[in-house]
Scaffold this active site. Structure first.
Site, mmCIF file in Angstrom:
data_model
loop_
_atom_site.group_PDB
_atom_site.id
_atom_site.type_symbol
_atom_site.label_atom_id
_atom_site.label_comp_id
_atom_site.label_asym_id
_atom_site.label_seq_id
_atom_site.Cartn_x
_atom_site.Cartn_y
_atom_site.Cartn_z
ATOM 1 N N SER A 122 0.819 -1.214 0.000
ATOM 2 C CA SER A 122 0.000 0.000 0.000
ATOM 3 C C SER A 122 0.852 1.264 0.000
ATOM 4 O O SER A 122 0.356 2.330 -0.333
ATOM 5 C CB SER A 122 -0.985 0.012 1.176
ATOM 6 O OG SER A 122 -0.485 -0.658 2.268
ATOM 7 N N HIS A 145 -3.245 -3.554 -5.987
ATOM 8 C CA HIS A 145 -3.575 -3.054 -4.649
ATOM 9 C C HIS A 145 -5.053 -3.267 -4.336
ATOM 10 O O HIS A 145 -5.922 -2.550 -4.831
ATOM 11 C CB HIS A 145 -3.210 -1.554 -4.570
ATOM 12 C CG HIS A 145 -3.344 -0.971 -3.210
ATOM 13 N ND1 HIS A 145 -3.681 0.348 -2.981
ATOM 14 C CD2 HIS A 145 -3.188 -1.524 -1.976
ATOM 15 C CE1 HIS A 145 -3.721 0.566 -1.680
ATOM 16 N NE2 HIS A 145 -3.425 -0.545 -1.055
HETATM 17 P P1 NAD Z 1 -0.820 -9.082 7.918
HETATM 18 O O1 NAD Z 1 0.200 -8.783 8.935
HETATM 19 O O2 NAD Z 1 -2.228 -9.350 8.342
HETATM 20 O O3 NAD Z 1 -0.350 -10.336 7.053
HETATM 21 C C1 NAD Z 1 0.929 -10.507 6.545
HETATM 22 C C2 NAD Z 1 1.201 -11.998 6.470
HETATM 23 O O4 NAD Z 1 2.444 -12.198 5.806
HETATM 24 C C3 NAD Z 1 1.311 -12.656 7.857
HETATM 25 O O5 NAD Z 1 0.419 -13.755 7.936
HETATM 26 C C4 NAD Z 1 2.763 -13.120 7.901
HETATM 27 O O6 NAD Z 1 2.956 -14.309 8.639
HETATM 28 C C5 NAD Z 1 3.071 -13.298 6.429
HETATM 29 N N1 NAD Z 1 4.501 -13.273 6.151
HETATM 30 C C6 NAD Z 1 5.432 -12.419 6.639
HETATM 31 N N2 NAD Z 1 6.652 -12.745 6.162
HETATM 32 C C7 NAD Z 1 6.481 -13.821 5.355
HETATM 33 C C8 NAD Z 1 7.359 -14.614 4.573
HETATM 34 N N3 NAD Z 1 8.666 -14.370 4.547
HETATM 35 N N4 NAD Z 1 6.836 -15.650 3.871
HETATM 36 C C9 NAD Z 1 5.515 -15.903 3.900
HETATM 37 N N5 NAD Z 1 4.623 -15.181 4.629
HETATM 38 C C10 NAD Z 1 5.106 -14.152 5.335
HETATM 39 O O7 NAD Z 1 -0.766 -7.872 6.869
HETATM 40 P P2 NAD Z 1 -1.897 -7.400 5.855
HETATM 41 O O8 NAD Z 1 -2.720 -6.328 6.484
HETATM 42 O O9 NAD Z 1 -2.552 -8.599 5.257
HETATM 43 O O10 NAD Z 1 -0.987 -6.659 4.766
HETATM 44 C C11 NAD Z 1 -0.282 -7.381 3.794
HETATM 45 C C12 NAD Z 1 0.120 -6.420 2.675
HETATM 46 O O11 NAD Z 1 -1.056 -5.816 2.130
HETATM 47 C C13 NAD Z 1 1.010 -5.269 3.130
HETATM 48 O O12 NAD Z 1 1.907 -4.961 2.103
HETATM 49 C C14 NAD Z 1 0.010 -4.132 3.332
HETATM 50 O O13 NAD Z 1 0.585 -2.855 3.193
HETATM 51 C C15 NAD Z 1 -0.945 -4.403 2.192
HETATM 52 N N6 NAD Z 1 -2.292 -3.827 2.340
HETATM 53 C C16 NAD Z 1 -2.911 -3.861 3.543
HETATM 54 C C17 NAD Z 1 -4.198 -3.331 3.661
HETATM 55 C C18 NAD Z 1 -4.930 -3.380 4.974
HETATM 56 O O14 NAD Z 1 -5.992 -2.734 5.077
HETATM 57 N N7 NAD Z 1 -4.452 -4.126 5.958
HETATM 58 C C19 NAD Z 1 -4.827 -2.777 2.548
HETATM 59 C C20 NAD Z 1 -4.166 -2.779 1.310
HETATM 60 C C21 NAD Z 1 -2.895 -3.314 1.228
#
Ligand code: NAD
Length: 285
Positions: A122, A145
């Protein structure tokens, strides 16, 4: 599934976003590999998806598929070596440049030459993340995204990086439509389009509170009833945490200067721990 479509999809990161990204693909008939660091995290993610699916059926959002549940099309993996059969890989791990770099360069080594790799970042520039994959892959790399909750939010910002092939971007747009999303093409700038709009409004909302113009509760009501937003900016900050909102504003301020300078009241509240999220006081307590 049509021959031209990206039939086999891999999603890395089974957190809030990744699990539901896997789910929307499985719902539209794709075979999905969903990877995370350990099986326990993956089992939790799949259990959460089962709840979303069951509730969705009860509410008439999804039709129960008697022959094969979409969840049966999701296979949990703890290794990226199985991703060699994927046509599209969506990276949704932590929003940390070093973590993403490691994951992207590893998956790049495992997947077929013409597979597309997309990042759900993001805040990180897609052009910077593209440098984590080999030169040959960069034409097939871009931002995809999604918005939270992915199972409900229709929008996907499609963000080509510097070297992304225009034809690959077109294929991604078509793919988003096929999984029931509404894609918009956005240039690779900090905050892309939606977060720039959102944070400009959020900063102004805090300014209104600082000036004593209205309370957070009333501003939320105003946004719900006057702008038809599903939730107001203070509810949203409490849901996503003020800390995360502050971090994004700092990134936007770094890119655009004064107009995204975080308000002193937000900084003060975050430092004092009035952060929202689970168990913390937020704007609306
Ligand atoms: P989250 O923390 O809920 O999930 C991330 C996951 O990635 C975790 O389950 C973690 O164990 C896993 N992970 C970390 N390192 C890893 C690796 N080396 N190999 C495999 N898995 C691994 O985060 P999220 O909110 O789902 O966000 C994920 C991405 O999406 C980020 O880049 C975030 O900026 C983006 N994003 C988030 C939102 C939101 O509202 N939360 C919205 C749009 C985009």
């Amino acid at each position: 599934m049509e021959a031209s479509s990206m039939a086999n999809v891999g999603v890395i990161g089974a957190g809030l976003m990744g699990a539901e990204i896997a789910f929307v693909h499985a719902l539209s008939g794709h075979e999905v590999l969903l990877a995370d660091r350990d099986m326990e995290l993956l089992e939790k993610a799949v259990a959460r998806l089962a709840t979303i699916y069951e509730k969705g059926i009860a509410r008439g959002i999804y039709k129960a598929d008697q022959k094969s549940s979409p969840l049966s099309r999701i296979s949990a993996k703890t290794s990226l070596s199985d991703f060699s059969t994927c046509d599209l890989i969506v990276e949704a791990v932590f929003e940390k440049e070093d973590v993403k770099a490691e994951v992207l360069s590893e998956v790049d080594r495992h997947v077929i030459a013409n597979a597309i790799i997309a990042t759900n970042t993001s805040t990180l520039p897609t052009t910077v993340l593209a440098s984590d994959v080999g030169e040959a892959r960069r034409r097939n790399f871009m931002g995809m995204h999604f918005f939270s909750p992915v199972s409900r939010m229709k929008l996907v910002e499609v963000i080509p990086a510097l070297e992304t092939d225009a034809e690959v971007t077109d294929r991604m747009v078509e793919h988003c439509l096929r999984i029931g999303k509404s894609p918009v093409r956005v240039k690779d700038v900090a905050g892309f389009a939606v977060n720039r709009l959102l944070y400009a409004m959020m900063i102004e909302a805090i300014r209104l509170v600082e000036e004593g113009v209205a309370t957070p509760e009333d501003i939320d009501i105003a946004c719900r009833l006057g702008l038809d937003h599903p939730m107001g900016p203070f509810e949203l900050m409490d849901a996503t945490t003020s800390k995360l909102c502050l971090q994004v504003q700092e990134i936007l301020q770094d890119a655009y200067g004064e107009r995204f300078r975080p308000r002193p009241l937000l900084k003060q509240r975050v430092r004092a721990g009035y952060d929202g999220g689970r168990g913390n006081k937020g704007w609306r307590d």
